[in-house]
Scaffold this motif. Structure first.
Motif, PDB file in Angstrom:
ATOM      1  N   VAL A 202       0.860  -1.181   0.000  1.00 42.52           N
ATOM      2  CA  VAL A 202       0.000   0.000   0.000  1.00 42.52           C
ATOM      3  C   VAL A 202       0.892   1.225   0.000  1.00 42.52           C
ATOM      4  O   VAL A 202       1.816   1.340   0.802  1.00 42.52           O
ATOM      5  CB  VAL A 202      -0.926   0.009   1.235  1.00 42.52           C
ATOM      6  N   ARG A 203       0.599   2.135  -0.886  1.00 39.24           N
ATOM      7  CA  ARG A 203       1.452   3.324  -0.986  1.00 39.24           C
ATOM      8  C   ARG A 203       0.663   4.603  -0.758  1.00 39.24           C
ATOM      9  O   ARG A 203      -0.468   4.723  -1.191  1.00 39.24           O
ATOM     10  CB  ARG A 203       2.057   3.411  -2.385  1.00 39.24           C
ATOM     11  N   GLY A 204       1.316   5.531  -0.102  1.00 42.72           N
ATOM     12  CA  GLY A 204       0.877   6.915  -0.033  1.00 42.72           C
ATOM     13  C   GLY A 204      -0.526   7.200   0.456  1.00 42.72           C
ATOM     14  O   GLY A 204      -1.119   8.174   0.030  1.00 42.72           O
ATOM     15  N   THR A 205      -1.069   6.370   1.319  1.00 43.13           N
ATOM     16  CA  THR A 205      -2.376   6.707   1.873  1.00 43.13           C
ATOM     17  C   THR A 205      -2.168   7.426   3.191  1.00 43.13           C
ATOM     18  O   THR A 205      -1.756   6.844   4.171  1.00 43.13           O
ATOM     19  CB  THR A 205      -3.242   5.446   2.086  1.00 43.13           C
ATOM     20  N   ARG A 206      -2.418   8.703   3.189  1.00 41.92           N
ATOM     21  CA  ARG A 206      -2.262   9.520   4.397  1.00 41.92           C
ATOM     22  C   ARG A 206      -3.601  10.112   4.778  1.00 41.92           C
ATOM     23  O   ARG A 206      -4.385  10.498   3.919  1.00 41.92           O
ATOM     24  CB  ARG A 206      -1.277  10.659   4.169  1.00 41.92           C
ATOM     25  N   ARG A 207      -3.799  10.205   6.044  1.00 34.27           N
ATOM     26  CA  ARG A 207      -5.009  10.838   6.558  1.00 34.27           C
ATOM     27  C   ARG A 207      -4.625  12.147   7.223  1.00 34.27           C
ATOM     28  O   ARG A 207      -3.605  12.233   7.899  1.00 34.27           O
ATOM     29  CB  ARG A 207      -5.702   9.961   7.588  1.00 34.27           C
ATOM     30  N   THR A 208      -5.460  13.115   7.058  1.00 31.74           N
ATOM     31  CA  THR A 208      -5.264  14.382   7.738  1.00 31.74           C
ATOM     32  C   THR A 208      -6.256  14.449   8.890  1.00 31.74           C
ATOM     33  O   THR A 208      -7.449  14.283   8.688  1.00 31.74           O
ATOM     34  CB  THR A 208      -5.502  15.568   6.779  1.00 31.74           C
ATOM     35  N   VAL A 209      -5.744  14.667  10.075  1.00 33.03           N
ATOM     36  CA  VAL A 209      -6.582  14.757  11.261  1.00 33.03           C
ATOM     37  C   VAL A 209      -6.762  16.219  11.613  1.00 33.03           C
ATOM     38  O   VAL A 209      -5.791  16.956  11.761  1.00 33.03           O
ATOM     39  CB  VAL A 209      -5.953  13.999  12.449  1.00 33.03           C
ATOM     40  N   GLN A 210      -8.001  16.633  11.741  1.00 31.36           N
ATOM     41  CA  GLN A 210      -8.298  18.007  12.120  1.00 31.36           C
ATOM     42  C   GLN A 210      -8.358  18.100  13.642  1.00 31.36           C
ATOM     43  O   GLN A 210      -9.082  17.353  14.279  1.00 31.36           O
ATOM     44  CB  GLN A 210      -9.636  18.452  11.525  1.00 31.36           C
TER      45      GLN A 210
END
Length: 72
Positions: free
Chosen positions: A2-10
C-alpha cells in the motif's frame, strides 16, 4: 504493498475543556506543574480540570492554574 495513503486529522485549535489526569503522588504532581502552566498559556480560554487524588488537587488548585478538580 500500500502506498501513499495519508489521513489528515483536524484538531480543534481552541478546546473548550481540557482534562488533566494526575494519578501519581506529590512528586509526580509537582513535575506536572510546568505542563499545566504551558496548557494555560497555550489555551487561555479553555477550562482546565484536574482529575486525580486529593493531594494533587490540594497542591495544584491554590496555584490558580486549573479551574476545578475531580477527586477520585
Amino acid at each position: 504493498m500500500v502506498r501513499g495513503t495519508r489521513r489528515t486529522v483536524q484538531v480543534d485549535p481552541s478546546p473548550r475543556t481540557i482534562l488533566i489526569f494526575t494519578f501519581g503522588d506529590l512528586g509526580d504532581t509537582v513535575l506536572t506543574v510546568p505542563a499545566i502552566r504551558a496548557l494555560r498559556q497555550r489555551y487561555p480560554d479553555a477550562k482546565l480540570l484536574l482529575l486525580g487524588k486529593r493531594l494533587a488537587a490540594d497542591f495544584v488548585q491554590p496555584l490558580g492554574l486549573v479551574d476545578g478538580a475531580i477527586v477520585v
